[in-house]
Design a protein around this motif. Sequence first.
Motif, PDB file in Angstrom:
ATOM      1  N   LYS A 177       0.826  -1.206   0.000  1.00 41.10           N
ATOM      2  CA  LYS A 177       0.000   0.000   0.000  1.00 41.10           C
ATOM      3  C   LYS A 177       0.863   1.260   0.000  1.00 41.10           C
ATOM      4  O   LYS A 177       0.580   2.247   0.674  1.00 41.10           O
ATOM      5  N   ARG A 178       1.976   1.174  -0.757  1.00 41.70           N
ATOM      6  CA  ARG A 178       2.882   2.311  -0.957  1.00 41.70           C
ATOM      7  C   ARG A 178       3.622   2.762   0.300  1.00 41.70           C
ATOM      8  O   ARG A 178       4.040   3.912   0.410  1.00 41.70           O
ATOM      9  N   LYS A 179       3.769   1.862   1.249  1.00 37.39           N
ATOM     10  CA  LYS A 179       4.567   2.147   2.438  1.00 37.39           C
ATOM     11  C   LYS A 179       5.359   0.904   2.815  1.00 37.39           C
ATOM     12  O   LYS A 179       4.928  -0.222   2.575  1.00 37.39           O
ATOM     13  N   THR A 180       6.512   1.113   3.419  1.00 36.55           N
ATOM     14  CA  THR A 180       7.251  -0.004   4.001  1.00 36.55           C
ATOM     15  C   THR A 180       6.682  -0.264   5.392  1.00 36.55           C
ATOM     16  O   THR A 180       5.899   0.535   5.929  1.00 36.55           O
ATOM     17  N   ALA A 181       7.078  -1.378   5.985  1.00 36.81           N
ATOM     18  CA  ALA A 181       6.624  -1.693   7.343  1.00 36.81           C
ATOM     19  C   ALA A 181       7.077  -0.603   8.317  1.00 36.81           C
ATOM     20  O   ALA A 181       6.340  -0.220   9.229  1.00 36.81           O
ATOM     21  N   TYR A 182       8.294  -0.101   8.127  1.00 37.29           N
ATOM     22  CA  TYR A 182       8.818   0.973   8.983  1.00 37.29           C
ATOM     23  C   TYR A 182       7.923   2.203   8.884  1.00 37.29           C
ATOM     24  O   TYR A 182       7.511   2.785   9.907  1.00 37.29           O
ATOM     25  N   GLN A 183       7.592   2.610   7.668  1.00 41.59           N
ATOM     26  CA  GLN A 183       6.776   3.807   7.466  1.00 41.59           C
ATOM     27  C   GLN A 183       5.362   3.612   7.978  1.00 41.59           C
ATOM     28  O   GLN A 183       4.749   4.520   8.550  1.00 41.59           O
ATOM     29  N   ASN A 184       4.832   2.419   7.786  1.00 40.91           N
ATOM     30  CA  ASN A 184       3.486   2.109   8.257  1.00 40.91           C
ATOM     31  C   ASN A 184       3.424   2.186   9.781  1.00 40.91           C
ATOM     32  O   ASN A 184       2.499   2.779  10.354  1.00 40.91           O
ATOM     33  N   LEU A 185       4.406   1.596  10.434  1.00 43.64           N
ATOM     34  CA  LEU A 185       4.462   1.626  11.897  1.00 43.64           C
ATOM     35  C   LEU A 185       4.692   3.038  12.406  1.00 43.64           C
ATOM     36  O   LEU A 185       4.071   3.475  13.381  1.00 43.64           O
ATOM     37  N   GLU A 186       5.576   3.776  11.753  1.00 45.00           N
ATOM     38  CA  GLU A 186       5.898   5.150  12.157  1.00 45.00           C
ATOM     39  C   GLU A 186       4.663   6.047  12.112  1.00 45.00           C
ATOM     40  O   GLU A 186       4.476   6.922  12.964  1.00 45.00           O
ATOM     41  N   ALA A 187       3.778   5.813  11.136  1.00 41.53           N
ATOM     42  CA  ALA A 187       2.597   6.659  10.955  1.00 41.53           C
ATOM     43  C   ALA A 187       1.405   6.223  11.795  1.00 41.53           C
ATOM     44  O   ALA A 187       0.377   6.902  11.827  1.00 41.53           O
ATOM     45  N   THR A 188       1.515   5.089  12.491  1.00 39.23           N
ATOM     46  CA  THR A 188       0.398   4.553  13.270  1.00 39.23           C
ATOM     47  C   THR A 188       0.413   5.112  14.688  1.00 39.23           C
ATOM     48  O   THR A 188       1.449   5.171  15.333  1.00 39.23           O
ATOM     49  N   ASP A 189      -0.761   5.530  15.156  1.00 47.28           N
ATOM     50  CA  ASP A 189      -0.897   6.043  16.521  1.00 47.28           C
ATOM     51  C   ASP A 189      -1.107   4.895  17.501  1.00 47.28           C
ATOM     52  O   ASP A 189      -1.898   3.986  17.247  1.00 47.28           O
ATOM     53  N   PHE A 190      -0.402   4.946  18.617  1.00 50.70           N
ATOM     54  CA  PHE A 190      -0.545   3.928  19.647  1.00 50.70           C
ATOM     55  C   PHE A 190      -0.856   4.596  20.984  1.00 50.70           C
ATOM     56  O   PHE A 190      -0.554   5.767  21.192  1.00 50.70           O
ATOM     57  N   ALA A 191      -1.446   3.819  21.876  1.00 46.19           N
ATOM     58  CA  ALA A 191      -1.677   4.302  23.238  1.00 46.19           C
ATOM     59  C   ALA A 191      -0.322   4.497  23.917  1.00 46.19           C
ATOM     60  O   ALA A 191       0.683   3.900  23.529  1.00 46.19           O
ATOM     61  N   SER A 192      -0.320   5.341  24.940  1.00 51.38           N
ATOM     62  CA  SER A 192       0.944   5.695  25.600  1.00 51.38           C
ATOM     63  C   SER A 192       1.693   4.478  26.126  1.00 51.38           C
ATOM     64  O   SER A 192       2.927   4.442  26.096  1.00 51.38           O
ATOM     65  N   ASP A 193       0.941   3.448  26.559  1.00 56.70           N
ATOM     66  CA  ASP A 193       1.617   2.267  27.116  1.00 56.70           C
ATOM     67  C   ASP A 193       2.190   1.358  26.033  1.00 56.70           C
ATOM     68  O   ASP A 193       2.848   0.369  26.329  1.00 56.70           O
ATOM     69  N   GLN A 194       1.947   1.706  24.749  1.00 59.89           N
ATOM     70  CA  GLN A 194       2.492   0.907  23.656  1.00 59.89           C
ATOM     71  C   GLN A 194       3.593   1.638  22.885  1.00 59.89           C
ATOM     72  O   GLN A 194       4.181   1.076  21.970  1.00 59.89           O
ATOM     73  N   LEU A 195       3.846   2.865  23.270  1.00 55.21           N
ATOM     74  CA  LEU A 195       4.822   3.663  22.535  1.00 55.21           C
ATOM     75  C   LEU A 195       6.225   3.075  22.601  1.00 55.21           C
ATOM     76  O   LEU A 195       6.974   3.123  21.628  1.00 55.21           O
ATOM     77  N   MET A 196       6.584   2.513  23.745  1.00 53.25           N
ATOM     78  CA  MET A 196       7.912   1.913  23.871  1.00 53.25           C
ATOM     79  C   MET A 196       8.085   0.768  22.877  1.00 53.25           C
ATOM     80  O   MET A 196       9.124   0.636  22.222  1.00 53.25           O
ATOM     81  N   MET A 197       7.032  -0.068  22.744  1.00 54.73           N
ATOM     82  CA  MET A 197       7.068  -1.167  21.782  1.00 54.73           C
ATOM     83  C   MET A 197       7.255  -0.626  20.367  1.00 54.73           C
ATOM     84  O   MET A 197       8.008  -1.185  19.567  1.00 54.73           O
ATOM     85  N   LYS A 198       6.572   0.480  20.065  1.00 60.46           N
ATOM     86  CA  LYS A 198       6.677   1.070  18.736  1.00 60.46           C
ATOM     87  C   LYS A 198       8.115   1.466  18.429  1.00 60.46           C
ATOM     88  O   LYS A 198       8.650   1.117  17.366  1.00 60.46           O
TER      89      LYS A 198
END
Length: 253
Positions: A212-233
Amino acid sequence: MKKLILASLICALLPTTTFAVILRDGTETNGGDGFVADFFRVLDNTIKILDSKPLEDIEQLQLNEIKKQRLNLEVISAPFVSLNGKDLSAINNPYFSPPRITISQKFWNGFSEEQKIQLVLHEILPVAGFSDQDYKFSGALMAKILPSSQDLAAIYDLIDTCSFVQILSFDVNTLKFAKKLNYLIHSAALKGCSTFIRKAVDAGWDVDYCWKRKTAYQNLEATDFASDQLMMKWITLDLLKSMGALPRKVCTE
């Protein structure tokens, strides 16, 4: 709701399109649109294949609903389909009457048969009442369709559960066989499943595969996560980069 309204406005502004029409004698014209005709060909073949496969209860329910919506579905095609400035392969509007799927002629022309099946399932599942976030449901159904479905189903399960022990003991040759599914690194990245990513890359999967015109890195970078998941991101982003991912890679397809 805003997305649905926006999608409706965009579709209204697209060049003239045609859609499937059922005549009184049961003949399906597809409005003379070859793209629509091919969409229904893929959908009907997919239904036929799934009918011959042993399905889980939820999968059988999904198939039954897909069959119902097949008879109450408007499909149109346009040279390009976009939403919020992004070029998309398709848009589904389940709350239209009848429900509508708009497919991009540009993307459809470049898709393999397997990619067409994936797209058809991904777009019709929401119409049938099942959200297909991260391709969870369409991916499971694809695993039943593709060769060696038991091995592929196991791969989907590994990503979903992300069991460290199971992934480490998983036969790497199975991953090599399924190399064409390296877009699943995207799903593993979003789930923070670093063990699977390492195993997949070791098996030759492309850590920078464009989906979908993004790499996994870019897809993950653009995804919003809850504060308790930011470290995992951030840990997963660092892992992808350490394994060769190029943060600013330009995806053309």
